[in-house]
Design a protein around this motif. Structure first.
Motif, short mmCIF file in Angstrom:
data_model
loop_
_atom_site.label_atom_id
_atom_site.label_comp_id
_atom_site.label_asym_id
_atom_site.label_seq_id
_atom_site.Cartn_x
_atom_site.Cartn_y
_atom_site.Cartn_z
N PHE A 198 12.42 -10.83 -0.62
CA PHE A 198 11.86 -9.69 0.09
C PHE A 198 12.43 -8.33 -0.33
CE2 PHE A 198 10.46 -13.04 2.82
CZ PHE A 198 9.27 -12.58 3.34
N ILE A 199 13.69 -8.26 -0.70
CA ILE A 199 14.31 -6.96 -0.94
C ILE A 199 14.86 -6.81 -2.35
CG2 ILE A 199 16.13 -5.38 -0.19
CD1 ILE A 199 15.88 -6.69 2.59
N GLY A 200 15.52 -7.82 -2.86
CA GLY A 200 16.20 -7.72 -4.15
C GLY A 200 15.31 -7.29 -5.30
N TRP A 201 14.10 -7.81 -5.35
CA TRP A 201 13.19 -7.47 -6.45
C TRP A 201 12.84 -5.99 -6.44
CZ3 TRP A 201 8.64 -5.04 -5.59
CH2 TRP A 201 8.14 -5.08 -4.29
N ALA A 202 12.72 -5.39 -5.26
CA ALA A 202 12.29 -4.00 -5.16
C ALA A 202 13.33 -3.05 -5.74
CB ALA A 202 11.99 -3.64 -3.71
N ALA A 203 14.58 -3.29 -5.44
CA ALA A 203 15.65 -2.42 -5.96
C ALA A 203 15.67 -2.46 -7.48
CB ALA A 203 16.99 -2.85 -5.38
N GLU A 229 2.40 1.93 -3.62
CA GLU A 229 2.26 2.59 -2.33
C GLU A 229 3.51 3.37 -1.93
OE1 GLU A 229 1.49 1.43 2.36
OE2 GLU A 229 1.00 -0.02 0.79
N PHE A 230 4.68 2.83 -2.23
CA PHE A 230 5.94 3.45 -1.82
C PHE A 230 6.66 4.14 -2.97
CE2 PHE A 230 5.29 0.42 1.61
CZ PHE A 230 5.78 1.09 2.73
N ARG A 231 5.94 4.48 -4.02
CA ARG A 231 6.56 5.05 -5.22
C ARG A 231 7.50 6.22 -4.91
NH1 ARG A 231 3.21 5.07 -10.13
NH2 ARG A 231 4.30 3.13 -10.15
N ASP A 232 7.10 7.08 -4.00
CA ASP A 232 7.91 8.25 -3.68
C ASP A 232 8.74 8.07 -2.42
OD1 ASP A 232 6.89 9.65 -5.89
OD2 ASP A 232 5.11 10.22 -4.75
N ASN A 233 8.86 6.84 -1.94
CA ASN A 233 9.59 6.59 -0.70
C ASN A 233 10.35 5.26 -0.80
OD1 ASN A 233 10.52 6.54 1.90
ND2 ASN A 233 8.52 6.31 2.87
N VAL A 234 11.34 5.23 -1.66
CA VAL A 234 12.13 4.01 -1.86
C VAL A 234 12.83 3.57 -0.58
CG1 VAL A 234 14.04 2.99 -3.16
CG2 VAL A 234 12.42 4.50 -4.31
N PRO A 235 13.44 4.48 0.19
CA PRO A 235 14.04 4.03 1.44
C PRO A 235 13.01 3.41 2.39
CG PRO A 235 14.86 6.21 0.88
CD PRO A 235 13.73 5.90 -0.07
N GLY A 236 11.83 3.99 2.43
CA GLY A 236 10.77 3.45 3.29
C GLY A 236 10.37 2.05 2.87
N LEU A 237 10.28 1.80 1.57
CA LEU A 237 9.94 0.47 1.09
C LEU A 237 11.02 -0.53 1.47
CD1 LEU A 237 8.27 -1.57 -0.52
CD2 LEU A 237 9.42 -0.75 -2.60
N THR A 238 12.26 -0.15 1.31
CA THR A 238 13.37 -1.04 1.64
C THR A 238 13.39 -1.37 3.13
OG1 THR A 238 14.63 -0.06 -0.18
CG2 THR A 238 15.87 -1.34 1.43
N ILE A 239 13.17 -0.37 3.97
CA ILE A 239 13.15 -0.59 5.41
C ILE A 239 11.97 -1.48 5.79
CG2 ILE A 239 12.78 0.56 7.64
CD1 ILE A 239 14.41 2.93 6.38
#
Length: 78
Positions: free
Chosen positions: A64-69, A23-33
């Motif tokens: 919540f966050i570490g895996w995404a980065a 869903e957030f493939r093109d919006n990494v900052p959005g996913l992190t927020i």
């Protein structure tokens, strides 16, 4: 308790992570927020339920966050 309604695993479970990355493939900052906001909500909920034995902040960050980065960096590698 912040468990997945589908498989009962701690949220975000593996399937939720895949869906979020898609869903957030093109919006990494959005996913992190988005994930940081959910981490804050989970912290509040989990510490209210169990104030003396709640999860460590490092655990919640990784969950919540570490895996995404890590995942998004790996996907963008050549």
């Amino acid at each position: 308790m912040w468990f997945c309604r589908v498989d009962g695993q701690p949220w975000p479970c593996g399937e939720a992570r895949l869906l979020l990355v898609t869903e957030f493939r093109d919006n990494v900052p959005g996913l992190t927020i988005y994930l940081a906001g959910l981490m804050y909500e989970a912290m509040r909920d989990l510490y209210q339920l169990n104030p003396h034995d709640g999860p460590e902040p490092e655990e919640l960050y990784a969950r919540f966050i570490g895996w995404a980065a890590c995942r998004l960096t790996a996907e963008r590698a050549p």
